[in-house]
Every structure is written in structure tokens, then in C-alpha cells.
Design a protein around this motif. Structure first.
Motif, short mmCIF file in Angstrom:
data_model
loop_
_atom_site.label_atom_id
_atom_site.label_comp_id
_atom_site.label_asym_id
_atom_site.label_seq_id
_atom_site.Cartn_x
_atom_site.Cartn_y
_atom_site.Cartn_z
N GLU A 773 0.82 -1.21 0.00
CA GLU A 773 0.00 0.00 0.00
C GLU A 773 0.86 1.27 0.00
OE1 GLU A 773 -2.59 -0.29 3.31
OE2 GLU A 773 -3.63 -2.09 2.57
N LYS A 774 1.91 1.28 0.81
CA LYS A 774 2.68 2.51 0.97
C LYS A 774 3.70 2.73 -0.15
CE LYS A 774 0.61 3.44 4.83
NZ LYS A 774 -0.37 4.54 4.88
N LEU A 775 4.17 1.67 -0.76
CA LEU A 775 5.19 1.83 -1.80
C LEU A 775 4.61 1.70 -3.20
CD1 LEU A 775 8.16 -0.18 -0.20
CD2 LEU A 775 7.76 2.27 -0.16
N LEU A 776 3.89 0.61 -3.44
CA LEU A 776 3.42 0.36 -4.81
C LEU A 776 2.14 1.12 -5.12
CD1 LEU A 776 4.08 -1.17 -7.37
CD2 LEU A 776 2.73 -3.10 -6.52
N TYR A 777 1.12 0.98 -4.28
CA TYR A 777 -0.16 1.65 -4.55
C TYR A 777 -0.01 3.18 -4.52
CZ TYR A 777 -2.69 -2.77 -4.21
OH TYR A 777 -3.17 -4.04 -4.42
N THR A 778 0.78 3.68 -3.57
CA THR A 778 0.96 5.13 -3.48
C THR A 778 1.63 5.69 -4.73
OG1 THR A 778 1.15 4.95 -1.08
CG2 THR A 778 1.95 6.99 -2.09
N THR A 782 0.02 8.35 -8.01
CA THR A 782 0.58 9.60 -8.52
C THR A 782 0.40 9.74 -10.02
OG1 THR A 782 2.76 8.57 -8.83
CG2 THR A 782 2.31 9.58 -6.69
N GLY A 783 0.31 8.64 -10.74
CA GLY A 783 0.14 8.67 -12.19
C GLY A 783 1.40 9.00 -12.95
N SER A 784 2.48 9.22 -12.26
CA SER A 784 3.75 9.55 -12.93
C SER A 784 4.50 8.27 -13.27
CB SER A 784 4.61 10.42 -12.00
OG SER A 784 5.91 10.57 -12.53
N PRO A 785 4.93 8.11 -14.54
CA PRO A 785 5.69 6.89 -14.89
C PRO A 785 6.97 6.77 -14.08
CG PRO A 785 4.92 8.03 -16.86
CD PRO A 785 4.64 8.94 -15.72
N VAL A 786 7.65 7.91 -13.87
CA VAL A 786 8.88 7.86 -13.08
C VAL A 786 8.58 7.44 -11.65
CG1 VAL A 786 10.84 9.20 -12.23
CG2 VAL A 786 9.96 9.60 -14.53
N GLY A 787 7.51 8.01 -11.08
CA GLY A 787 7.12 7.65 -9.73
C GLY A 787 6.73 6.19 -9.61
N VAL A 789 7.85 3.72 -11.51
CA VAL A 789 9.08 2.91 -11.60
C VAL A 789 9.84 2.94 -10.27
CG1 VAL A 789 11.33 2.75 -12.72
CG2 VAL A 789 9.30 3.18 -14.09
N ILE A 790 9.95 4.13 -9.67
CA ILE A 790 10.64 4.24 -8.39
C ILE A 790 9.90 3.47 -7.30
CG2 ILE A 790 11.34 5.84 -6.58
CD1 ILE A 790 11.84 7.93 -8.75
N GLY A 791 8.55 3.63 -7.27
CA GLY A 791 7.77 2.92 -6.27
C GLY A 791 7.86 1.41 -6.43
N PHE A 792 7.80 0.94 -7.69
CA PHE A 792 7.91 -0.50 -7.93
C PHE A 792 9.29 -1.01 -7.52
CE2 PHE A 792 9.16 -4.04 -10.67
CZ PHE A 792 8.16 -4.95 -10.38
N SER A 793 10.33 -0.24 -7.80
CA SER A 793 11.69 -0.66 -7.44
C SER A 793 11.83 -0.74 -5.93
CB SER A 793 12.71 0.33 -8.02
OG SER A 793 12.61 0.39 -9.42
N MET A 794 11.27 0.24 -5.22
CA MET A 794 11.35 0.22 -3.76
C MET A 794 10.56 -0.96 -3.20
SD MET A 794 10.97 4.30 -2.93
CE MET A 794 11.01 4.02 -1.18
#
Length: 852
Positions: A773-778, A782-787, A789-794
Motif C-alpha cells: 500500500e505505501k510503496l506500490l499503490y501510493t 501519482t500517475g507519474s511513470p517515473v514515480g 518505476v521508483i515505487g515498484f523498485s522500492m
């Protein structure tokens, strides 16, 4: 007396993993001419654990001590040769292979010893010459730099001479040139200034690339310097300071012609040294290339000979018969293989006297070692068991149960389909490439390789429990469709096939086919629901496994013909455990199975699911009194009083009878032996229970000749019988009291310990939810591709690092503790007398030497 004698333990008819193999004590007799061949064959088959027949001799007093020492010296020389080969580029030692006995016989140990000594001397001489060449070459390199750089310092000075007119006196200005380490240069300059009181001038220039110091052999950043001074006293001070700072001094002529001459001579000498070094290096590589090809064969030869001589030191030599005599344990079904090995050794040695194998009856003090036939799949489970302790001979082995129970308990704590797939896939890849990973020198890779099968099973069981919990990376899987639905008439969901009156919130008539319904994951009371289920499920698993352990103790007692342990240990333990915690499991299952939404229950205002903790507390605090809200079934009060009385009776049942029965059996046996034998040292009245039994010749003891008879009759563990010490009723009573207290208190603490299954399962699920919830869903919100990718990596890093590594290790250690402390201590290694079978085996010795 014969009517009172108890039969010996039964022969094991179980599989080799459930109980250890039947072992026999062998007596080996072979000719001196065939000794080396015989021991070598025994080492190849690896089936005999030889007993040291010379325990009172130190290693230096044994017959073949000199041969063992010579082999150790040869191994030192071989290690030296390995180091020399590993230090050269392009020269490799071939992988070791299985050499036949014929191949090893071609190499004579005496010839190899002298050859290795000669090789070591030659290589040491080569190394000394090579070091001398490198020293001279490095000195010439530094000297060349001094000549090149210092020439720039004197480029503006007139070449007529080095004498300067200072007025009334003529003074000769001297200088010293050399090379010093760059990092020491500031301190070097300051000390020169202070020591000479400013009567010197230092000029320096850094070298563009590091050079190798001639004396230390290390690569360093250095600088060329020249110090101008006047007077011999100052020269002495400057020279001492240069030596203190490790500076290398080199001559530098003032005359330009002399400089050019010295420079050309330095370059010519440097070229000569390079050519000689290359030639010497080539000769050394050729020599070591020939040696490298033979090193594995030589190492195997020396290793086998050392092991053979070490084993011969364990044997006795009969000087009258010219025979070696040995004793050792061997699996009963492999005795014929030992005989065949001895026959092969006789034929190869062309011995005139045949070897003989005799099956002996072990004495009462000789306990056979424990041996299990294992394979690459069962090896890791047996290793886990034996990390706790080695089983007593023919004692029940927990390993067969660990094959399923260990990964299952891990899966209960680690249940998630996605995480289980990752773990199982990783282990499956290790199984596919196990031949490549087998010889890896990385310690972590080796540990993972050894546990590849248990990791695979842990992943499979995690997938199974993940389907039960209905979690895939913390996401519920709606495979069969939810059986609940929400309506506008109620905040609570109702069953899709039982929702005629939504306000009644009735459950579905046909629940979800596999595991939990996916709707529970998003409900407000999901944590309460999963918390209740996992806590109760942990207690059911824990009590079931502990009861299994107690039942296995009965299997042990029955196998060893110990009725006292059956009736006065197993029976009261089962009564105590099941009267309290078995009853708790019954209450849990009864509460789960009862239909609380039936018409009869709905019409009864007191028909509500009771609090099981309150029932168990009330069972002790107010026996015979069950409030209506805590009632589950008719006659509950009577049953609980009966169970409570049974638990109370079980405690003295465990504590008192066994010590008195052991004492009575001991006295009865002692009386019968004294009565039936007339050659006793003292009358029966002088033999009390505080004297040593039969294994000692002190006054008041039963003769040594009757030791085996006493053991067969009593059939007691040495810790209680006192064969290796006095039988003391007080000690036996205290020992039984300790075991009773430990079991009673352990029944409570061990049951509570299984709640770690509930705690770690909830922790794993909650961490998965938080990361999702806090990393991937958040990041997706945001709708940002960069965000994203960063969220998925984290999220991926947190899943692998925290859940797959840290959480899996935690669950593994907790599962390990539950098996060692809560399960195995009920029946396994209770007396601590087990000894692992350690045969004389070249393969095992070679592996141990490699690991060390």
C-alpha cells in the motif's frame, strides 16, 4: 531368576531413516604383508569404524608415528608447491580425480619424498635468484629516474666545476641524491631543515607513476630529491635522516659527460637484468607446469598413505602370529562387503595368510554407534536433527517427520503464494544446476546448496498456506468468486446464496472452496478474524505435534522393552497433556464445527460462541461451575472436573512410582545374582545399593563376569542403573523430580511457544500489506511513470530484502526452535548417550581436509 529376566530390545524392522541401522562389532585379523592394502581397501569402502586399541599410548609413542610425521612433512612440501603454482599466471592445477589403486601404487612413497625435497630446494633457489634479480632491477629503475630528473636540476649550473667563491674562503658545495616515498616528503623536508639549522637546500620532483621499492617489494608513489649542503658533519646527519625515512640513495656525477656515461651503463644493465629475469621466469613456469600436472596424484598418494598409517596406529600387532588385530563397528547388512574388501587386499598384496573377519558380541559397556542411510535429499533434514544431538542406538529418528513438519511450520509463518513461488523457483534452479554449485568455494553459496531441497519444500508449503490465507503478494486471489456480498440494507455482508434478509447477516450456504474468501481481506474486521483463526490454529498444530512426540517416546519404550517408561512416563504424560491442552484443542474444533446460525441456536438467547480462554480459566478457578454463556455442550462441568482430577493425579504418577520400581528391580536382581553364584567376594548383606555394580572389582560389587547379565536383566539407561557409578536412590528420585517438573511446566510454556506461528504469520501479512500500500499503490496513484518505476523498485527491494531474506530467516529459526525444544525433547536424545557412526572413509576424510 530366568522367569524374571526381561528380553533384550527387539530387532529393528523399520526403515533405515526411522531407526538407525543394525550394527555389529567385527574383529579383523590380517597378515602384516597385507596390512597396507587392507587398510586402504577399508578406507575406500568406508564401512568400518575402527576402535583405538592403544588408548594409553600418545601419538608419538605409536608404531607408525615416524611414517605419519614423514607424510605430514610431504604434505607441507605439497602445499608449498601449490602456493608456487597459484602465484603464476597461466599455470593451473587440474581438478582432482578418482585415482585407482593401481595408479597410486606406481608412485613409491620413498621416491616421492626425495623428489619433493629436491623440487622444494630447486624452487627455493629459483625464488632467491628471482628476488635478487628483481632487487637489482628495481634499484636500476630508481637510479635511472634519479639520473633523468636530477639532470634537470643542474641544467642551469655552469659545468666548469662545483667550487663557489664565497669571498674570503673557498667552500665546496656537496649534494646527495635519492628517492623517497612521496607521503613522507613533507616530514622529510622539515627534519632536514631543523637538523641542519637551515644549512641545506632540498629540491624534489614527483615520479609520474608508482615504482616498486627494492627492499619491500611494494608499489609506492615516490619522488626524486637532491639535497645541497656543505661540510662532512652535515653529510652524516643528512645520511642518517635519509636512512630513517627509508630513502634510497644513488650516486649522481656533476659532470655532464659522467652523467651520460652512467645513464647509458644503467640502461644497458637494466636491459640485461630484464632479459635474465624473463629467462628465469620462463624456466620457472616450465618447471611448475610439469609439477602442476602431477600435484593431484602426489597429493592423493600422500593423503592416502598418511590415513593408512594413522589407522594402523589404532591396531594391535600380534608378534607371535605376525598378524594385525583390529576391532570396529560395521552395518550388519554390509559385513559381506568388508569380507570381500579384505580378500581383495590379500590378492593384491600376494599375502600367504588369508584375512579373517569375526563377528563379536559387544560387552555391556560398548554401545554401537548410530548410523542412518541418507541421500542428498534427506541429508539436510538429518543434519538439522543431529545439530540438536545424536540419537541413541536404535532410538526413533525425528528426521522422517521433519521432512513434512518443518517446511509446513515454516509455511504457516511465511504463507504467501507469490513469496513461496520465488523461494521454490530459486531452490529449483539450485537443484537444476547442483553439479555446478557443488564445487563452489563461496561459503554462502555452499550453505544454500546444502539446503536446496528444504528451501524448495519451504517454498512449496508457503504456496499451499498462501492459498489457504488467499494471499498473493498481499493481494487476495478471487479464483472461484466471492461467496459474500454487500447490500444497501446492512453495513455487514451476507452470503450470496443466503441473503433473503440482509439485515440478519447470514453466512453463505456454500463457502469458498479453497482457503479464505477474498472479501475478508478488505473487510473492517479482517485483522480480528485472521487473528482469531491463526491463534487457534497455532495451538492445534502445537498440541498435535507435542502429543506426537510423546507417542514416539512410547514407541521407544516399547522397542527397548521398558514397561516402566510406558506405564509411568508415557501414560501420565498423555493424560496430563490431553486433560488440559488436548481438551483446549477439542474446544477449538467443537467451536469451529458447531453451527451457530442454526434455528435451535438462534432461538436460544444463551447460544453464543463462548470465549475459550474464559472456559479454560474457569476450569481451574471454579471447577464444576460453567456459566450459561460459557457452555458448549451438555455435561461440560462434569467432564472438566474429571479432566482436572486426571491432570492432578498424573503429576504424582509421573513422579513417584518409577524411582521406587527401579530400586526394587535393582535389589531383586542383585539378590538373585548373589543367591545363584557362590563365587562372590562378599555376602549379599554387604552389597547395598550404594556400591558399584559389576563393572568394578571393589568390595561389595557384583563380579565383572556378571556385568552383561545385570544389564540384560535391568535393561536401564546407564544414568539410572549406575554401571559407570553408584546406583543412588536419592539421585534417581531427584532426577525424576526434575523431569516431572520440566514436563509439567514445559507443557504450558511449549504450548505458548507455538503461538509464535500466529505472531510471525500476522507480522508477515502486515508487512506485505504495508509495502504494497505505501510503496506500490501510493506510487501508482501519482500517475507519474517515473514515480511508478521508483515505487515498484522500492517495493521489489523491500520484498526481496525484508520479506524474502530477513523474514524467511526468522521463520526458519523459529521453526527450528519448535522442532528442537517443543517436539524433539519429548522423545529424542533423552540420555545424551548417542554417538554418530564415523567410519574410516577416504572420501569423508578428504572432504573434512578440504573444508578445513
Amino acid at each position: 531368576m530366568d522367569g524374571d529376566m526381561m528380553p533384550a530390545p527387539k530387532k529393528s524392522n523399520w526403515g533405515s531413516l526411522f531407526r538407525s541401522e543394525d550394527m555389529v562389532l567385527l574383529g579383523l585379523y590380517f597378515d602384516r604383508a597385507a596390512a597396507e592394502q587392507t587398510v586402504h581397501e577399508l578406507g575406500r569402502i568406508g564401512l568400518v569404524e575402527l576402535i583405538d586399541l592403544n588408548p594409553h599410548y600418545s601419538p608419538f609413542q605409536r608404531t607408525f608415528a615416524a611414517d605419519v610425521k614423514r607424510c605430514e612433512e610431504m604434505q607441507r612440501r605439497l602445499r608449498f608447491l601449490y602456493q608456487q603454482v597459484e602465484g603464476l599466471d597461466g599455470v593451473f592445477v587440474p581438478d582432482g580425480e578418482e585415482y585407482s589403486r593401481e595408479t597410486l601404487q606406481v608412485v613409491r612413497l620413498d621416491d616421492l619424498d626425495s623428489h619433493l625435497g629436491q623440487l622444494e630446494a630447486n624452487l627455493n633457489q629459483m625464488n632467491v635468484q628471482e628476488e635478487a634479480l628483481h632487487l637489482q632491477m628495481n634499484e636500476r629503475i630508481e637510479h635511472k629516474y634519479v639520473l633523468e630528473i636530477c639532470a634537470t636540476f643542474f641544467s642551469d649550473v655552469p659545468r666548469s666545476g662545483a667550487t663557489f667563491d664565497l669571498g674570503e674562503s673557498r667552500t665546496m658545495l656537496n649534494f646527495i641524491t635519492g628517492v623517497v616515498q612521496r607521503e613522507k616528503l613533507p616530514a622529510f623536508e622539515r627534519l632536514l631543515f631543523r637538523a641542519t639549522k637551515g644549512n641545506c637546500h632540498l629540491k624534489f620532483n614527483d615520479l609520474l607513476k608508482p615504482v616498486i621499492d627494492p627492499h619491500t617489494g611494494e608499489s609506492m608513489d615516490k619522488a626524486v630529491f637532491v639535497v645541497f649542503f656543505s661540510g662532512e658533519t652535515v653529510r652524516t646527519k643528512i645520511t642518517k635522516i635519509c636512512n630513517a625515512f627509508g630513502a634510497n640513495l644513488y650516486p649522481f656525477p656533476f659532470s655532464h659527460n659522467s652523467q651520460m656515461t652512467m645513464y647509458n651503463e644503467c640502461r644497458a644493465r637494466l636491459n640485461d637484468l630484464e632479459n635474465v629475469t624473463i629467462t628465469t621466469r620462463r624456466q620457472k613456469v616450465e618447471t611448475l607446469s610439469e609439477i602442476a600436472a602431477k600435484l593431484p596424484l602426489w597429493s592423493e598418494k600422500v593423503f592416502c598413505e598418511k590415513a593408512v598409517y594413522h589407522t594402523l596406529n589404532l591396531l594391535n600387532f600380534d608378534t607371535s602370529q605376525k598378524l594385525f588385530v583390529g576391532e570396529g563397528w560395521c552395518p550388519k547388512n554390509r559385513v559381506d562387503d568388508v569380507r570381500l574388501a579384505l580378500d581383495r587386499a590379500v590378492r593384491r598384496a600376494n599375502a600367504q595368510v588369508p584375512s579373517m573377519v569375526e563377528e563379536r558380541k559387544p560387552s555391556s559397556r560398548e554401545t554401537p554407534p548410530t548410523y542412518y542411510r541418507i541421500n542428498k535429499f534427506t541429508e539436510i533434514f538429518q543434519t538439522i536433527v543431529e545439530s540438536y544431538g545424536v540419537a541413541q542406538y536404535h532410538e526413533v529418528n525425528p528426521a522422517p517427520f521433519l521432512i513434512t513438519s518443518f517446511p509446513f511450520l515454516f509455511g504457516v509463518m511465511f504463507g504467501d503464494v507469490g513469496h513461496g513461488i520465488i523461494m521454490a523457483a530459486f531452490a529449483f534452479l539450485m537443484i537444476l544446476f547442483e553439479k555446478r554449485l557443488q564445487y563452489s568455494k563461496n561459503e554462502m553459496v555452499q550453505n544454500l546448496y546444502k539446503g536446496r531441497y528444504i528451501i524448495f519444500l519451504m517454498g512449496v508449503f508457503s504456496i499451499f498456506t498462501g492459498f489457504i490465507y488467499n494471499e498473493f503478494f498481499a493481494i487476495p486471489l478471487d479464483i472461484f468468486g466471492s461467496r459474500w456480498k454487500y447490500t444497501s440494507e446492512s453495513n455487514m455482508a451476507c452470503g450470496i446464496d443466503n441473503c433473503d434478509v440482509p439485515s440478519e447477516v447470514l453466512p453463505p450456504l456454500h463457502p469458498y472452496p479453497l482457503g479464505f474468501d477474498p472479501i475478508w481481506k478488505g473487510s473492517q474486521n479482517s485483522l480480528l478474524f485472521f487473528n482469531s483463526y491463526k491463534m487457534k490454529f497455532s495451538i492445534v498444530i502445537g498440541v498435535s505435534q507435542m502429543v506426537l512426540g510423546i507417542c514416539l517416546s512410547c514407541v521407544n519404550a516399547k522397542f527397548f522393552r521398558e514397561p516402566i517408561d510406558i506405564w509411568y512416563v508415557f501414560v501420565p504424560q498423555m493424560i496430563f497433556m490431553n486433560s488440559i491442552f488436548g481438551y483446549l484443542v477439542f474446544l477449538i474444533l467443537f467451536k469451529w464445527l458447531k453451527n451457530w446460525n442454526s434455528e435451535a441456536c438462534m432461538s436460544d438467547p444463551t447460544c453464543e460462541p463462548p470465549d475459550l480462554k474464559a472456559i479454560l480459566i474457569g476450569m481451574f478457578m471454579s471447577p464444576g461451575n460453567v456459566p450459561p454463556k460459557l457452555k458448549l455442550y451438555d455435561g461440560q462441568a462434569f467432564v472438566q472436573v474429571l479432566l482436572l482430577l486426571a491432570a492432578l493425579v498424573a503429576i504424582p504418577w509421573m513422579l513417584l512410582p518409577k524411582p521406587f520400581l527401579l530400586k526394587a528391580r535393582f535389589e531383586r536382581t542383585k539378590y538373585q545374582i548373589v543367591k545363584n553364584n557362590s563365587d562372590l567376594e562378599t555376602p549379599a548383606s554387604d552389597v547395598d545399593s550404594h556400591h558399584h555394580v559389576g563393572c568394578f572389582s571393589s568390595s561389595g560389587s557384583i563380579p565383572i563376569a556378571h556385568c552383561s547379565e545385570v544389564r540384560e536383566y535391568l535393561n536401564l539407561p546407564s544414568i539410572l542403573l549406575g554401571f559407570q557409578g553408584p546406583f543412588n536412590f536419592g539421585d534417581t528420585m531427584v532426577n525424576q523430580m526434575i523431569h516431572t517438573i520440566e514436563f509439567v511446566l514445559g507443557a504450558v510454556s511449549n504450548t505458548a511457544s507455538y503461538l509464535r506461528l500466529w505472531a510471525l504469520s500476522l507480522a508477515h501479512a502486515e508487512l506485505s500489506d504495508v509495502f504494497l500500500e505505501k510503496l506500490l499503490y501510493t506510487s501508482i496513484e501519482t500517475g507519474s511513470p517515473v514515480g511508478i518505476v521508483i515505487g515498484f523498485s522500492m517495493w521489489l527491494c523491500a520484498t526481496i530484502g525484508v520479506l524474502m531474506l530477513m523474514e524467511s530467516l526468522s521463520a526458519f529459526l523459529h521453526a527450528l526452535r519448535l522442532h528442537w525444544v517443543e517436539f524433539q525433547n519429548k522423545f529424542y536424545n533423552l540420555h545424551g548417550t548417542g554417538r554418530k557412526f564415523a567410519p574410516f572413509d577416504f572420501a569423508e576424510l578428504r572432504q573434512a581436509e578440504t573444508e578445513s
